[in-house]
Design a protein around this motif. Structure first.
Motif, PDB file in Angstrom:
ATOM      1  N   THR A 371       0.827  -1.203   0.000  1.00 27.81           N
ATOM      2  CA  THR A 371       0.000   0.000   0.000  1.00 27.81           C
ATOM      3  C   THR A 371       0.862   1.255   0.000  1.00 27.81           C
ATOM      4  O   THR A 371       0.558   2.237  -0.681  1.00 27.81           O
ATOM      5  CB  THR A 371      -0.930   0.012   1.229  1.00 27.81           C
ATOM      6  N   PHE A 372       1.960   1.228   0.758  1.00 25.78           N
ATOM      7  CA  PHE A 372       2.840   2.387   0.861  1.00 25.78           C
ATOM      8  C   PHE A 372       3.445   2.760  -0.490  1.00 25.78           C
ATOM      9  O   PHE A 372       3.446   3.924  -0.897  1.00 25.78           O
ATOM     10  CB  PHE A 372       3.959   2.098   1.871  1.00 25.78           C
ATOM     11  N   PHE A 373       3.967   1.759  -1.195  1.00 23.75           N
ATOM     12  CA  PHE A 373       4.673   2.034  -2.443  1.00 23.75           C
ATOM     13  C   PHE A 373       3.737   2.193  -3.645  1.00 23.75           C
ATOM     14  O   PHE A 373       4.105   2.821  -4.638  1.00 23.75           O
ATOM     15  CB  PHE A 373       5.689   0.930  -2.725  1.00 23.75           C
ATOM     16  N   LEU A 374       2.536   1.626  -3.556  1.00 22.93           N
ATOM     17  CA  LEU A 374       1.651   1.649  -4.716  1.00 22.93           C
ATOM     18  C   LEU A 374       0.422   2.537  -4.551  1.00 22.93           C
ATOM     19  O   LEU A 374      -0.370   2.650  -5.482  1.00 22.93           O
ATOM     20  CB  LEU A 374       1.187   0.219  -5.040  1.00 22.93           C
ATOM     21  N   ILE A 375       0.263   3.170  -3.367  1.00 20.50           N
ATOM     22  CA  ILE A 375      -0.963   3.920  -3.115  1.00 20.50           C
ATOM     23  C   ILE A 375      -1.130   5.071  -4.108  1.00 20.50           C
ATOM     24  O   ILE A 375      -2.242   5.418  -4.495  1.00 20.50           O
ATOM     25  CB  ILE A 375      -1.003   4.454  -1.662  1.00 20.50           C
ATOM     26  N   SER A 376      -0.012   5.665  -4.550  1.00 15.12           N
ATOM     27  CA  SER A 376      -0.109   6.769  -5.501  1.00 15.12           C
ATOM     28  C   SER A 376      -0.492   6.288  -6.896  1.00 15.12           C
ATOM     29  O   SER A 376      -0.917   7.087  -7.737  1.00 15.12           O
ATOM     30  CB  SER A 376       1.218   7.527  -5.560  1.00 15.12           C
ATOM     31  N   LYS A 377      -0.347   4.979  -7.176  1.00 16.45           N
ATOM     32  CA  LYS A 377      -0.646   4.427  -8.491  1.00 16.45           C
ATOM     33  C   LYS A 377      -1.952   3.636  -8.514  1.00 16.45           C
ATOM     34  O   LYS A 377      -2.502   3.380  -9.584  1.00 16.45           O
ATOM     35  CB  LYS A 377       0.496   3.522  -8.950  1.00 16.45           C
ATOM     36  N   LEU A 378      -2.431   3.232  -7.348  1.00 17.22           N
ATOM     37  CA  LEU A 378      -3.618   2.382  -7.288  1.00 17.22           C
ATOM     38  C   LEU A 378      -4.904   3.179  -7.444  1.00 17.22           C
ATOM     39  O   LEU A 378      -5.096   4.211  -6.781  1.00 17.22           O
ATOM     40  CB  LEU A 378      -3.662   1.627  -5.954  1.00 17.22           C
ATOM     41  N   ASN A 379      -5.788   2.715  -8.303  1.00 16.89           N
ATOM     42  CA  ASN A 379      -7.154   3.208  -8.289  1.00 16.89           C
ATOM     43  C   ASN A 379      -7.839   2.655  -7.046  1.00 16.89           C
ATOM     44  O   ASN A 379      -7.842   1.443  -6.819  1.00 16.89           O
ATOM     45  CB  ASN A 379      -7.904   2.768  -9.543  1.00 16.89           C
ATOM     46  N   ARG A 380      -8.367   3.524  -6.223  1.00 17.73           N
ATOM     47  CA  ARG A 380      -8.915   3.096  -4.930  1.00 17.73           C
ATOM     48  C   ARG A 380     -10.029   2.066  -5.103  1.00 17.73           C
ATOM     49  O   ARG A 380     -10.049   1.024  -4.442  1.00 17.73           O
ATOM     50  CB  ARG A 380      -9.462   4.301  -4.183  1.00 17.73           C
ATOM     51  N   LYS A 381     -10.949   2.360  -5.986  1.00 12.17           N
ATOM     52  CA  LYS A 381     -12.108   1.491  -6.164  1.00 12.17           C
ATOM     53  C   LYS A 381     -11.710   0.113  -6.671  1.00 12.17           C
ATOM     54  O   LYS A 381     -12.137  -0.915  -6.138  1.00 12.17           O
ATOM     55  CB  LYS A 381     -13.099   2.153  -7.128  1.00 12.17           C
ATOM     56  N   SER A 382     -10.844   0.069  -7.679  1.00 13.46           N
ATOM     57  CA  SER A 382     -10.412  -1.214  -8.252  1.00 13.46           C
ATOM     58  C   SER A 382      -9.630  -2.035  -7.239  1.00 13.46           C
ATOM     59  O   SER A 382      -9.780  -3.259  -7.161  1.00 13.46           O
ATOM     60  CB  SER A 382      -9.562  -0.969  -9.500  1.00 13.46           C
ATOM     61  N   ALA A 383      -8.784  -1.355  -6.453  1.00  8.93           N
ATOM     62  CA  ALA A 383      -7.969  -2.063  -5.466  1.00  8.93           C
ATOM     63  C   ALA A 383      -8.832  -2.745  -4.412  1.00  8.93           C
ATOM     64  O   ALA A 383      -8.611  -3.910  -4.051  1.00  8.93           O
ATOM     65  CB  ALA A 383      -6.988  -1.097  -4.804  1.00  8.93           C
TER      66      ALA A 383
END
Length: 523
Positions: A371-383
């Motif tokens: 979550t720390f490294f990918l939070i800026s790249k993750l679409n919240r809803k899809s994740a």
């Protein structure tokens, strides 16, 4: 579709636009932009403040899972072979002289208070009392951080109440007093994670908001992992010692936070406390040449925010807020059932209990790292959708597979996915609501998580005879509840809104932009 566009544009005109903020001769369209301008990107002062606030999660985790060791049924052995070999293998069917505990009686409250033959209601009362206290505390204290006390004071008060009650628990004479104190501990603990998460993320700019939010999840993992180490070091000591080890440091921590941590400048502005907010921003600013004019960062206090439960009123009265809150709470309920139920159900698996608990605690670490490294790249809803689905499938597979190594592997993947979904959901909730009701919304989501945990012990008990009633139901619930987020807007890369008007203006503007884009594409 083209005919609808003028009406949508008229809706924008009807919404009060947040007044521009004069700052050094430069007009900034929102408080979020103003704070970005003041604090800069990310400085050491902001990092240290966020880290100190996030440490509250360590003590939160310790009090949440301390019952795994303090209330566990200890191992015992036969002292009279003749009676034990007669076919009577149930502990409660043997006379007291025929068996003995493997460790001193004071190491666990079950052995100290002779609860080995008590019914499930009595032995499960402390854990149930704790979670019920969490629910009540969340309801009673949910909006104090948004209304009168603020994020910092609420965090200090919650930590103090939790830790002082933990010290008093050491003097419990029986299971009834102990359960009552566990209720108070849960009541105080209810808002710690919420206040810590909101305060830490409101002390930094939006670029680092997700990463700073994950700091709290790391600290929670550290607190979870510290318990097996503490329990092992005190394996021959009283369970009361474990409470002292976890409670006394939390008292000192609360004192440090009171004197060293700043209040959220966003909350201060929303409350109309402009001078205090500017003072905080000056201390956090990464631009040493930054100066404030007399009219800088002016914003009126929200006129509706006049009583204790105004945040909940807004969440109920505003249709968009109610829809968002309902969706994230339903998703939180499913995630909470897995998150709190999985560790409780480990005793139903044919695997070493201490090792499986340690592995579950360790699985939170990669969940936080991802979550720390990918939070800026993750679409919240899809994740949230993906991780809840994976968690549900693997939980159901725990019932299907027979091999114990494969079974614990599925359990770990399910728990890891639920932890990751939990982390993303909290960040998602932060971004869905404006500052004036953000803490209240996040508190309600956390209560939904705890409510899922309340049902977990019942399912775990039923799962001792049929695994479907524990891991099977867990999987179905989290899978179905996670799907509800499809109706929510995506918030990745967006800025924080601070008032209701600003949030509504932003939502309508987004709707119009999407509509115009559809018209341009011939939709």
């Amino acid at each position: 579709m083209a005919d609808d566009t003028p009406s949508l544009l008229s809706q924008i005109d009807s919404v009060p636009v947040p007044s521009e903020v004069p700052l050094l001769g430069k007009h900034i369209s929102s408080l979020d932009d103003a704070i970005e301008e003041c604090m800069g990107s990310f400085g050491w002062n902001q990092f240290l403040q966020a880290l100190l606030v996030s440490l509250a999660w360590v003590f939160d985790a310790q009090q949440t899972f301390i019952s795994v060791f303090a209330e566990a049924a200890p191992a015992w052995h036969c002292t009279t072979d003749q009676l034990c070999n007669s076919g009577t293998i149930q502990q409660c069917q043997l006379p007291k002289t025929a068996w003995a505990w493997n460790q001193p009686a004071e190491t666990c409250l079950v052995s100290e208070w002779n609860l080995e033959c008590a019914g499930p209601f009595v032995t499960g009362l402390p854990a149930s009392s704790f979670f019920f206290g969490c629910l009540m505390g969340g309801i009673v204290l949910a909006t104090l951080a948004d209304s009168s006390l603020g994020r910092k004071n609420m965090l200090v008060l919650s930590c103090l109440l939790m830790s002082l009650t933990g010290v008093l628990t050491v003097f419990s004479p029986n299971i009834w007093v102990y359960s009552a104190l566990r209720f108070v501990t849960g009541f105080g603990r209810a808002t710690i994670g919420t206040c810590a998460l909101v305060l830490s993320t409101e002390l930094v700019g939006k670029k680092w908001r997700g990463e700073v939010g994950i700091l709290g999840f790391f600290c929670f993992t550290i607190g979870f992992l510290s318990l097996p180490a503490m329990a092992y070091l005190n394996k021959d000591s009283s369970w009361r010692t474990l409470y002292l080890w976890t409670s006394i440091p939390a008292i000192f921590y609360s004192t440090i936070v009171h004197f060293m941590v700043h209040e959220s400048p966003r909350w201060l502005f929303v409350q109309g406390r402009k001078e205090e907010a500017i003072k905080v921003l000056k201390s956090l600013s990464t631009n040493i040449n930054f100066n404030f004019s007399d009219d800088a960062l002016s914003m009126d206090k929200e006129t509706w925010n006049v009583d204790l439960y105004s945040g909940l009123k807004i969440l109920w009265q505003k249709r968009w807020a109610f829809q968002r809150l309902s969706s994230v709470m339903i998703a939180g309920f499913g995630i909470g059932m897995i998150y709190y139920g999985m560790p409780l159900g480990l005793g139903n698996l044919k695997f070493n209990l201490y090792l499986s608990v340690t592995l579950n605690a360790l699985s939170e670490l990669p969940a936080s790292l991802i979550t720390f490294f990918l939070i800026s790249k993750l679409n919240r809803k899809s994740a949230v959708l993906v991780f809840t689905f994976v968690s549900g499938v693997c939980s159901i597979l725990c019932v299907v597979v027979v091999d114990k190594e494969l079974q614990i592997g599925m359990e770990l993947v399910s728990f890891f996915s639920a932890c990751t979904a939990f982390n993303v959901l909290l960040i998602y909730t932060l971004e869905l609501f404006p500052t004036c009701i953000r803490n209240s919304a996040l508190s309600m989501v956390r209560q939904a998580l705890v409510l899922g945990g309340v049902f977990s012990p019942v399912l775990v008990a039923a799962g001792r005879k049929d695994g479907f009633w524990s891991y099977g139901v867990f999987g179905l619930v989290i899978g179905c509840c996670g799907f509800i987020v499809v109706c929510l807007p995506e918030t990745k890369g967006g800025s924080f809104c601070d008032t209701i008007d600003e949030q509504e203006y932003k939502d309508i503007k987004t709707t119009v932009t999407a509509t115009l884009a559809g018209c341009d594409n011939g939709v």
